[in-house]
Design an enzyme around this catalytic site. Sequence first.
Site, short mmCIF file in Angstrom:
data_model
loop_
_atom_site.label_atom_id
_atom_site.label_comp_id
_atom_site.label_asym_id
_atom_site.label_seq_id
_atom_site.Cartn_x
_atom_site.Cartn_y
_atom_site.Cartn_z
N PHE A 1 -35.22 -19.51 56.55
CA PHE A 1 -35.12 -18.05 56.68
C PHE A 1 -33.78 -17.65 57.33
CE2 PHE A 1 -39.96 -18.17 56.66
CZ PHE A 1 -40.03 -17.83 55.32
N THR B 1 -28.96 -23.47 47.79
CA THR B 1 -27.96 -23.68 46.74
C THR B 1 -26.56 -23.81 47.35
OG1 THR B 1 -29.31 -22.45 45.15
CG2 THR B 1 -26.97 -22.70 44.62
N ARG C 1 -35.11 -29.83 53.56
CA ARG C 1 -36.57 -29.86 53.62
C ARG C 1 -37.18 -30.16 52.25
NH1 ARG C 1 -38.23 -24.15 55.76
NH2 ARG C 1 -36.56 -23.55 54.35
N LYS D 1 -29.41 -19.83 50.14
CA LYS D 1 -29.01 -20.72 51.24
C LYS D 1 -29.04 -22.20 50.86
CE LYS D 1 -31.74 -20.29 54.69
NZ LYS D 1 -32.69 -21.41 54.45
N PHE E 1 -22.10 -13.09 42.98
CA PHE E 1 -22.81 -12.75 41.75
C PHE E 1 -21.88 -11.93 40.86
CE2 PHE E 1 -26.18 -13.76 44.65
CZ PHE E 1 -27.20 -14.29 43.87
N ALA F 1 -40.77 -21.85 58.67
CA ALA F 1 -39.88 -21.37 59.73
C ALA F 1 -40.40 -20.16 60.47
CB ALA F 1 -38.50 -21.07 59.15
N LYS G 1 -42.39 -17.88 45.55
CA LYS G 1 -41.11 -18.14 46.19
C LYS G 1 -40.26 -19.13 45.40
CE LYS G 1 -39.05 -19.54 50.60
NZ LYS G 1 -38.18 -20.60 50.08
N TRP H 1 -23.47 -21.94 42.21
CA TRP H 1 -24.55 -21.91 41.21
C TRP H 1 -23.97 -22.17 39.82
CZ3 TRP H 1 -26.22 -19.91 36.67
CH2 TRP H 1 -27.58 -20.02 36.38
#
Length: 552
Positions: A297, A69, A90, A67, A378, A269, A101, A406
């Site tokens: 999230f 990225t 954030r 999210k 991907f 969150a 994480k 990415w």
Amino acid sequence: MTDIEIANSVKPRNITEIADKLSIPEEALECYGRYKAKVSLKADDSSRRGKLVLVTAINPTPAGEGKTTVSIGLADALSRRGRKVALALREPSLGPVFGVKGGAAGGGWAQVVPMEDINLHFTGDLHAVTAANNLIAALLDNSLVKGNPLNIDPRTITWKRCMDMNDRQLRNIISGLGGKTNGFVHEDGFQITAASEIMATLCLAEDIEDLKRRLSGLILARTYDGAVVKFGDLGGVGAAAILLKDAIKPNLVQTLEGTPAFVHLGPFANIAHGCNSVRATKTALQLADIVVTEAGFGADLGAEKFMDIKCRLAGLMPDCIVLVASIRALKYHGGADKDSLTKEDTESLRKGLSNLARHIDNIRGVWNLPVTVAINHFISDTESETEIVRAFAAEKGVNASFTEVWGKGGEGGLDLADSVLSLLENEAHGTFTYPDDLSLRGKIEAVAKRIYGADGVDFAAGVITKLKKAEKEGYANCPVCIAKTQYSLSDDPKKLGAPSGFRILINDIRVSAGAGFIVAYAGDIMTMPGLSTVPAAYGMDIDADGRITGLF
């Protein structure tokens, strides 16, 4: 190349050049070295306002959705389309950075830099939040020792200490041991800084005066007579505000492609509203034509709280929403094993699309906002799987853009940018999940039924009484913040996809008076994480020249 190697391969521009892109006056810029700065410009609600694009996602999975990225890549793509863009994201917490994480600076060629600084101490915001939180704890315990003039019942103290690190050992402790001169013995505990009420409060404060008002209302404990004890009763509000005087100012950094980014604060969150500060978002909207921001999230947690808490309290509303997913994450929601997500599995994919569908329906049907889907592409995605998603999107009447930010940066998000620009051509009129004047119980039920798809809500013994007490004590009009698992639309992390026929159980509630919302706990929610068997910290190092390795 790793994320840090990619970040180090690009020479950032001086932060003054980035500020010039947004016409930030020199006197409003407080530089922290060459590549980051605080912006002391006060947002004016009557001034020009850009368009606000919210990026959210399906319920998170071990496969990852990307999210942040995608948010960064979208901003770079919009900039490539000639738009005046800013990001509003954030700040990472050190706990997840050194745990499992990871950070919150994006990845690959869609990153904000300097990524090492952003993921580590940055400009000291989280340290300031920690200090202010623990000052309150120290003042409270000192008052108990010095005669307890407020008649505080130590058994009712709810204010916890905090630190910005995963440390399960400190979740529940006894403090004040060692005799009378060392304090008043009572049960105590720590939570991680991002889970503290100071973090949530600071994120929603418009300015110093608003911050002091919110700090004054923080609930610390109750008296032996049952009366609420607030920070304003204890004293020291001004001192706490002093510790936060710089932390309230948004941080300006940049993407690898030189797009301005405000990276500022961020409560978790699952127990708070999970997005960056109101001050940063409003500042960005005042300076840019389009602002890309994200919520934590999945859309059932992050986007719902962004809408019903942040937007409601700050007078904001997104102009459109980007819903991020990946084919492998959708397969996981459809029942595929996490070790086989790189293999073609059209059956699991079709089943997993139910999760995506539920979030689309919520965005359009509950919040009345336009949405576009971003599929984080991907190399394991097959043509058959891609076509299934395209056909599904067409059936739902939404656009699905396959992004490659990415690997390609902004270039890989041009199709998504065009989809967003198309949505922004029309004026949106978003709505909230529930009205202000609904009862607190009614608000909880509205979120559970309208957003999660629950049949109803059950309340543990004593919770209804607490809700009614909160209403009587003046918190009836507050929004609710349901703390639940992020992995499922339900309160059971094992119920993936779009579960039905379930009820939500609310175990407890807490008044987060400084932030201005009521936290309702659905399940066992941890506010102090622990470290894994092999924390990320074990793989990090720094050499004699100061080069960091292992930081993603």
